[in-house]
Design a protein around this motif. Structure first.
Motif, PDB file in Angstrom:
ATOM      1  N   GLY A   1      12.962  52.438  21.630  1.00 17.61           N
ATOM      2  CA  GLY A   1      13.377  51.093  22.066  1.00 17.61           C
ATOM      3  C   GLY A   1      14.795  50.727  21.693  1.00 17.61           C
ATOM      4  O   GLY A   1      15.304  49.711  22.150  1.00 17.61           O
ATOM      5  N   GLN A   2      15.470  51.542  20.874  1.00 16.37           N
ATOM      6  CA  GLN A   2      16.792  51.117  20.401  1.00 16.37           C
ATOM      7  C   GLN A   2      17.914  51.437  21.369  1.00 16.37           C
ATOM      8  O   GLN A   2      18.963  50.814  21.329  1.00 16.37           O
ATOM      9  CB  GLN A   2      17.087  51.753  19.049  1.00 16.37           C
ATOM     10  CG  GLN A   2      16.368  51.029  17.942  1.00 16.37           C
ATOM     11  CD  GLN A   2      16.913  51.397  16.591  1.00 16.37           C
ATOM     12  OE1 GLN A   2      18.027  51.883  16.468  1.00 16.37           O
ATOM     13  NE2 GLN A   2      16.115  51.178  15.568  1.00 16.37           N
TER      14      GLN A   2
ATOM     15  N   THR B   1      19.796  51.161  24.690  1.00 16.23           N
ATOM     16  CA  THR B   1      19.810  50.228  25.824  1.00 16.23           C
ATOM     17  C   THR B   1      20.554  50.875  26.981  1.00 16.23           C
ATOM     18  O   THR B   1      21.634  51.439  26.810  1.00 16.23           O
ATOM     19  CB  THR B   1      20.511  48.911  25.452  1.00 16.23           C
ATOM     20  OG1 THR B   1      21.771  49.217  24.866  1.00 16.23           O
ATOM     21  CG2 THR B   1      19.688  48.093  24.484  1.00 16.23           C
TER      22      THR B   1
ATOM     23  N   HIS C   1      28.507  47.304  24.856  1.00 18.54           N
ATOM     24  CA  HIS C   1      27.369  46.408  24.664  1.00 18.54           C
ATOM     25  C   HIS C   1      26.045  47.065  25.056  1.00 18.54           C
ATOM     26  O   HIS C   1      24.980  46.548  24.757  1.00 18.54           O
ATOM     27  CB  HIS C   1      27.579  45.108  25.449  1.00 18.54           C
ATOM     28  CG  HIS C   1      28.858  44.433  25.096  1.00 18.54           C
ATOM     29  ND1 HIS C   1      29.072  43.841  23.877  1.00 18.54           N
ATOM     30  CD2 HIS C   1      30.022  44.290  25.774  1.00 18.54           C
ATOM     31  CE1 HIS C   1      30.303  43.362  23.825  1.00 18.54           C
ATOM     32  NE2 HIS C   1      30.898  43.619  24.962  1.00 18.54           N
TER      33      HIS C   1
ATOM     34  N   VAL D   1      29.526  47.658  34.443  1.00 20.52           N
ATOM     35  CA  VAL D   1      30.593  48.489  33.868  1.00 20.52           C
ATOM     36  C   VAL D   1      31.318  47.826  32.690  1.00 20.52           C
ATOM     37  O   VAL D   1      31.524  48.469  31.664  1.00 20.52           O
ATOM     38  CB  VAL D   1      31.579  48.946  34.970  1.00 20.52           C
ATOM     39  CG1 VAL D   1      32.754  49.678  34.371  1.00 20.52           C
ATOM     40  CG2 VAL D   1      30.864  49.839  35.964  1.00 20.52           C
TER      41      VAL D   1
ATOM     42  N   LEU E   1      31.799  49.577  29.128  1.00 19.04           N
ATOM     43  CA  LEU E   1      33.098  49.873  28.530  1.00 19.04           C
ATOM     44  C   LEU E   1      33.280  49.130  27.209  1.00 19.04           C
ATOM     45  O   LEU E   1      33.960  49.596  26.310  1.00 19.04           O
ATOM     46  CB  LEU E   1      34.234  49.513  29.495  1.00 19.04           C
ATOM     47  CG  LEU E   1      34.291  50.288  30.810  1.00 19.04           C
ATOM     48  CD1 LEU E   1      35.422  49.787  31.687  1.00 19.04           C
ATOM     49  CD2 LEU E   1      34.468  51.779  30.545  1.00 19.04           C
ATOM     50  N   GLY E   2      32.673  47.949  27.111  1.00 19.49           N
ATOM     51  CA  GLY E   2      32.784  47.169  25.892  1.00 19.49           C
ATOM     52  C   GLY E   2      31.780  47.584  24.826  1.00 19.49           C
ATOM     53  O   GLY E   2      31.747  46.995  23.748  1.00 19.49           O
TER      54      GLY E   2
ATOM     55  N   THR F   1      15.394  50.654  26.412  1.00 21.45           N
ATOM     56  CA  THR F   1      15.391  49.291  26.940  1.00 21.45           C
ATOM     57  C   THR F   1      16.324  49.215  28.135  1.00 21.45           C
ATOM     58  O   THR F   1      17.513  49.536  28.009  1.00 21.45           O
ATOM     59  CB  THR F   1      15.881  48.300  25.860  1.00 21.45           C
ATOM     60  OG1 THR F   1      15.076  48.486  24.699  1.00 21.45           O
ATOM     61  CG2 THR F   1      15.772  46.869  26.342  1.00 21.45           C
ATOM     62  N   TYR F   2      15.782  48.807  29.276  1.00 21.81           N
ATOM     63  CA  TYR F   2      16.617  48.681  30.471  1.00 21.81           C
ATOM     64  C   TYR F   2      17.170  47.259  30.563  1.00 21.81           C
ATOM     65  O   TYR F   2      16.412  46.295  30.439  1.00 21.81           O
ATOM     66  CB  TYR F   2      15.796  49.002  31.724  1.00 21.81           C
ATOM     67  CG  TYR F   2      16.568  48.825  33.013  1.00 21.81           C
ATOM     68  CD1 TYR F   2      17.529  49.761  33.396  1.00 21.81           C
ATOM     69  CD2 TYR F   2      16.361  47.723  33.831  1.00 21.81           C
ATOM     70  CE1 TYR F   2      18.256  49.601  34.559  1.00 21.81           C
ATOM     71  CE2 TYR F   2      17.086  47.558  35.004  1.00 21.81           C
ATOM     72  CZ  TYR F   2      18.034  48.502  35.358  1.00 21.81           C
ATOM     73  OH  TYR F   2      18.752  48.343  36.518  1.00 21.81           O
ATOM     74  N   ILE F   3      18.469  47.119  30.767  1.00 21.29           N
ATOM     75  CA  ILE F   3      19.084  45.796  30.922  1.00 21.29           C
ATOM     76  C   ILE F   3      19.663  45.668  32.326  1.00 21.29           C
ATOM     77  O   ILE F   3      20.619  46.366  32.677  1.00 21.29           O
ATOM     78  CB  ILE F   3      20.176  45.564  29.868  1.00 21.29           C
ATOM     79  CG1 ILE F   3      19.536  45.686  28.479  1.00 21.29           C
ATOM     80  CG2 ILE F   3      20.820  44.188  30.039  1.00 21.29           C
ATOM     81  CD1 ILE F   3      20.439  45.401  27.341  1.00 21.29           C
ATOM     82  N   PRO F   4      19.071  44.808  33.152  1.00 20.54           N
ATOM     83  CA  PRO F   4      19.556  44.688  34.514  1.00 20.54           C
ATOM     84  C   PRO F   4      20.846  43.866  34.608  1.00 20.54           C
ATOM     85  O   PRO F   4      20.996  42.858  33.931  1.00 20.54           O
ATOM     86  CB  PRO F   4      18.422  43.949  35.243  1.00 20.54           C
ATOM     87  CG  PRO F   4      17.513  43.416  34.204  1.00 20.54           C
ATOM     88  CD  PRO F   4      17.917  43.927  32.866  1.00 20.54           C
ATOM     89  N   PHE F   5      21.770  44.318  35.445  1.00 21.29           N
ATOM     90  CA  PHE F   5      22.980  43.560  35.761  1.00 21.29           C
ATOM     91  C   PHE F   5      22.957  43.216  37.238  1.00 21.29           C
ATOM     92  O   PHE F   5      22.150  43.760  37.990  1.00 21.29           O
ATOM     93  CB  PHE F   5      24.221  44.375  35.400  1.00 21.29           C
ATOM     94  CG  PHE F   5      24.457  44.465  33.920  1.00 21.29           C
ATOM     95  CD1 PHE F   5      25.318  43.597  33.286  1.00 21.29           C
ATOM     96  CD2 PHE F   5      23.772  45.397  33.153  1.00 21.29           C
ATOM     97  CE1 PHE F   5      25.509  43.644  31.920  1.00 21.29           C
ATOM     98  CE2 PHE F   5      23.950  45.454  31.778  1.00 21.29           C
ATOM     99  CZ  PHE F   5      24.824  44.581  31.167  1.00 21.29           C
TER     100      PHE F   5
END
Lengths: 507, 320
Positions: B153-154, B156, B200, B193, B197-198, B182-186
């Motif tokens: 789970g760690q 992303t 996160h 992107v 790049l940052g 963990t999937y994070i939708p954008f």
């Protein structure tokens, strides 16, 4: 240094100057028509640029973009309707100036403010692109959440007489923004079974509804005679020279305001996902906050339009920082240009500064030249626009504007549902304005709602992987988030402090 | 009476004129400009592709192609109008797999059914690809899976939207590798992107086009195709590495379901010819697109297969 000189000379070639001069009036027209945005103007232009060399194509883009944003201020000042979302707050003081017979003064004021905004924006783009882009990247989902919370704290500055009504308006805006497909998670909300609702509510159609329709109703109440009865010239004497001088003085009496607003615009523009729609509201609020006489705002204080129009010009350049340095299109217009660059065979991103440095620097330089030309043409166009509106009788003006609002709100997404939304929000706006609600907070809620929601949900997902069980910790443990929280708290408490200071001063 | 006769004459004249026009339209399609509707923002993959196709299509079809946008609801706003469109082939709409399959399965009021859209062809694919930053501690997929197993789970992973090929792909890969990420939708592949790049997110489950754009910043670990992709010859497939995971998005065009076969075939041929133009092919492949082609009949079969496939995944995950 050679490269800068070369780039500058590139922009100033006769061919490019002619191209810009021809395109600027078109871009301005698109910007001035509510519903036709800068994005649409650039999207229409882009296919034509495929036939040009990359330099000329990009110069045309910057001319049309600057012109469209500039044109958005005309209807804001003259008929209280932002032509593009970048001029929302221009209405707040620009239109009262028109009602006081100072329309032309306002039009010349924004010319000088735009010039400075464009200049500071271009300097920022050329000199500080890379470090600024690096700062922007530090903003992750939790930071975006706090940025939008900070944005919401400026409701007080936009709410007119009653803070409570302002907060109610802001909440209404936030609620309207939840219609449609959720930005994260894909849930369908409040569509009532209507397929077209899946697209949600388009900001522009609501803008037209809230600002323009109530104004048209008010005009229709007094159908005889012309809309703008008095003018600067004649009434106050002195002719154009006087008005231009007044505009110049308005823009430069408070240089701190000019510079602060431009920097706000530049930085908000750089953040991917935030743009002129937010920058002009924040700049307006900060100017009002810093002013010794905040009461005069909303009643025709020229510093209000100086702030908004310098800020939204600087966002233009800011929005290209992530595209040029990182290859990330941070705004709708930048996304269109991104597509154009790809088809031209230029890979957006760091390569632009090494392999194609000449093209890139020329593009950057072109912004200031485009802005200067825009201002020059804009002065004439503004006067022309003003003359037309002044001469048309109200019985022609009212149906003409109504027709434009319908065409404009349809054109945004080719969706008839947007027209219905526009008319509905127009009626709502009319009722609310009679009840003493100002449209600013509603629009603010609508703009910031999706950003806040996305930041919150993505932040929670991130938080869950970092702090299982206590995902909300992520919002309070990152340095930039903490800074944003502090700023938000100060901003939220400011009205209380200001009220107390005023009371003390009165004693 | 005289007035009636005049009226009748005018009506008849109209009927005659439009009738003739109608017949002409049938006689030689295309007789007038074709509108190409894009369901996504200008500057996105669908728009870039359509803009690139435009000049070639115009040459092949001998008529103007007008690109317009109908944006909203992840494409659903545009697609919900397809069943009601005139079946004359003068409006063609860009559509995508898995969107047209997953939306009707997952939402209640999509406004269209998958079978409502008459697919002319699928002309392009963008396979899923797993990427991490170039300075990441994960050098290979093995490193990645090992870490994910030790730290469930760690990790992303950002991707384009919910219920997208990236989203389902992440879930499929989790299952194939027996890991938990963990999937994070954008909102769109490009939107993820900056977060990548940052730093996160740990990595992205994205499309091959993104890696073509950000070669300097992205380290691809594996691509979700049957065979390696030509522009990334060094990137292994998940299958090679022992994970049964193939996923990606397809782009094509659809028309109103009652459109005559001749018109559908003519359009399909045109898109096929464009795809086969060496110059066009080279340009698209350099941008990371994979050139595929499914004609009208193959498309129908292909969509049916994918529907079954996605249903099984949704059932398995109880996401439905």
């Amino acid at each position: 240094m050679d490269i800068f000189l070369e780039a500058f000379l590139n922009v100033l070639s006769i061919k490019n100057i002619i191209a810009m001069t021809l395109l600027i009036p078109l871009g301005m027209m698109a910007g001035a028509l509510p519903g036709f945005t800068a994005t649409m103007a650039v999207a229409i232009l882009v296919p034509f640029t495929f036939a040009m060399n990359p330099i000329m194509g990009l110069i045309c883009v910057s001319a049309v973009y600057c012109a469209a944003i500039y044109g958005g201020a005309f209807p804001a000042i003259l008929i209280n309707t932002p032509g593009t979302p970048s001029s929302i707050a221009t209405c707040f003081d620009g239109y009262p100036m028109t009602l006081q017979g100072r329309a032309q003064e306002a039009l010349f004021t924004i010319a000088f403010a735009s010039l400075v905004g464009g200049f500071i924006g271009t300097i920022g783009l050329i000199a500080f692109s890379l470090p600024l882009a690096k700062i922007a990247l530090k903003f992750g989902p939790p930071e975006y959440f706090w940025v939008s919370i900070f944005g919401l704290t400026i409701i007080a500055g936009l709410s007119g007489d009653s803070l409570l009504k302002g907060i109610a308006g802001g909440v209404l805006g936030l609620l309207i923004s939840t219609i449609g497909i959720a930005p994260v998670g894909g849930d369908v909300r409040f569509t009532f079974g209507i397929a077209s609702f899946q697209g949600g509510v388009e900001l522009i159609s609501v803008l037209i509804g809230f600002f323009c329709i109530p104004e048209v109703f008010k005009m229709a109440k007094d159908p005889v005679g012309s809309y703008l009865k008095s003018t600067n010239i004649g009434h106050e004497g002195g002719g154009y020279r006087e008005v231009i001088y007044k505009g110049f003085k308005n823009a430069f009496t408070d240089t701190i305001n000019l510079v602060r607003s431009s920097i706000i615009g530049l930085f908000v523009g750089i953040l991917p996902g935030a743009g002129g729609n937010i920058a002009n509201l924040i700049a307006y609020n900060e100017t009002k906050r810093a002013s010794k006489d905040p009461e005069s705002f909303g009643k025709g204080n020229p510093q209000g339009i100086v702030a908004t129009e310098s800020a939204d010009k600087a966002t233009i350049m800011g929005s290209f920082v992530p595209l040029l340095t990182l290859g990330v299109p941070g705004s709708p217009v930048a996304a269109v240009v991104y597509g154009a660059l790809m088809i031209q065979g230029l890979n957006p991103g760091p390569e632009l500064f090494t392999k194609h440095a000449e093209i890139t620097y020329t593009f950057m330089m072109s912004f200031f030249v485009a802005m200067a030309l825009t201002v020059l043409i804009g002065m004439f166009a503004g006067v022309l626009f003003y003359q037309i509106i002044m001469r048309l009788p109200v019985r022609v003006l009212v149906p003409a504007i109504l027709l434009l609002t319908i065409v404009g709100s349809y054109a945004v997404r080719n969706n008839y549902m947007d027209v219905i939304f526009m008319l509905a929000s127009g009626y709502l706006g009319y009722v609310l304005s009679n009840l003493g609600f100002s449209p600013g907070p509603v629009v603010l809620g609508l703009v910031l709602g999706p950003i806040a929601e996305k930041g919150l949900v993505q932040g929670f997902l991130m938080g869950n992987s970092m702090f299982p069980g206590t995902p909300w910790l992520i919002f309070f443990t990152r340095p930039i988030s903490i800074v944003l929280i502090v700023i938000s708290v100060i901003s939220a408490l400011w009205p209380i402090y200001a009220a107390r200071r005023r009371r003390r001063a009165a004693l | 009476m005289k007035r009636f006769m005049t009226g009748l004459a005018i009506v008849l004249l109209f009927v005659a004129v439009f009738g003739v026009f109608g017949m002409m339209a049938e006689a030689a399609y295309p007789e007038r400009p074709i509108t190409y509707v894009i369901a996504f923002n200008p500057g996105g993959e669908s728009d870039i592709t359509a803009r690139a196709q435009q000049p070639y299509l115009e040459k092949v079809l001998g008529t103007q192609i007008i690109i317009t946008y109908k944006i909203g609801g992840g494409g659903a706003v545009a697609w919900s109008e397809v069943p009601r469109m005139r079946p004359d082939g003068y409006t063609i709409v860009g559509h995508n797999i898995p969107h047209i399959i997953l939306q009707p399965l997952q939402r209640k009021d999509t406004g269209y059914k998958t079978t409502d859209l008459k697919t002319v062809c699928w002309f392009q694919a963008t396979p899923n690809i797993l990427v991490v930053p170039v300075d990441s501690q994960f050098k290979t997929l093995e490193d990645f899976v090992k870490y994910a197993k030790e730290h469930p789970g760690q990790i992303t992973l950002g991707g384009s939207g919910s219920y997208s090929a990236n989203h389902l792909g992440t879930v499929e890969f989790n299952e194939a590798a027996g890991i938990e990420t963990t999937y994070i939708p954008f909102t769109g592949s490009g939107d993820a992107v900056p977060a990548f790049l940052g730093g996160h997110v740990t990595g992205l489950m994205t499309y091959t086009t993104m890696v073509a754009n950000y070669r300097e910043q992205m380290r691809p670990l594996a691509v979700a195709t049957e065979e390696r992709v030509s522009i990334f010859p060094d990137v292994p497939t998940f299958k090679e590495l022992g994970y049964d995971y193939v996923e990606g998005a397809y782009r094509g065009i659809c028309v109103s379901p009652k459109t005559p076969d001749e018109i559908v075939n003519k359009l399909a041929d045109a898109f096929k010819q464009v795809n086969e133009t060496p110059e066009f092919k080279e340009m698209m492949e350099a941008m990371g697109f994979q050139m595929v082609f499914y004609g009208p009949e193959e498309s129908e079969k292909f969509v049916e297969d994918r529907v079954e496939y996605y249903k099984s995944i949704l059932d398995k995950l109880e996401m439905k």
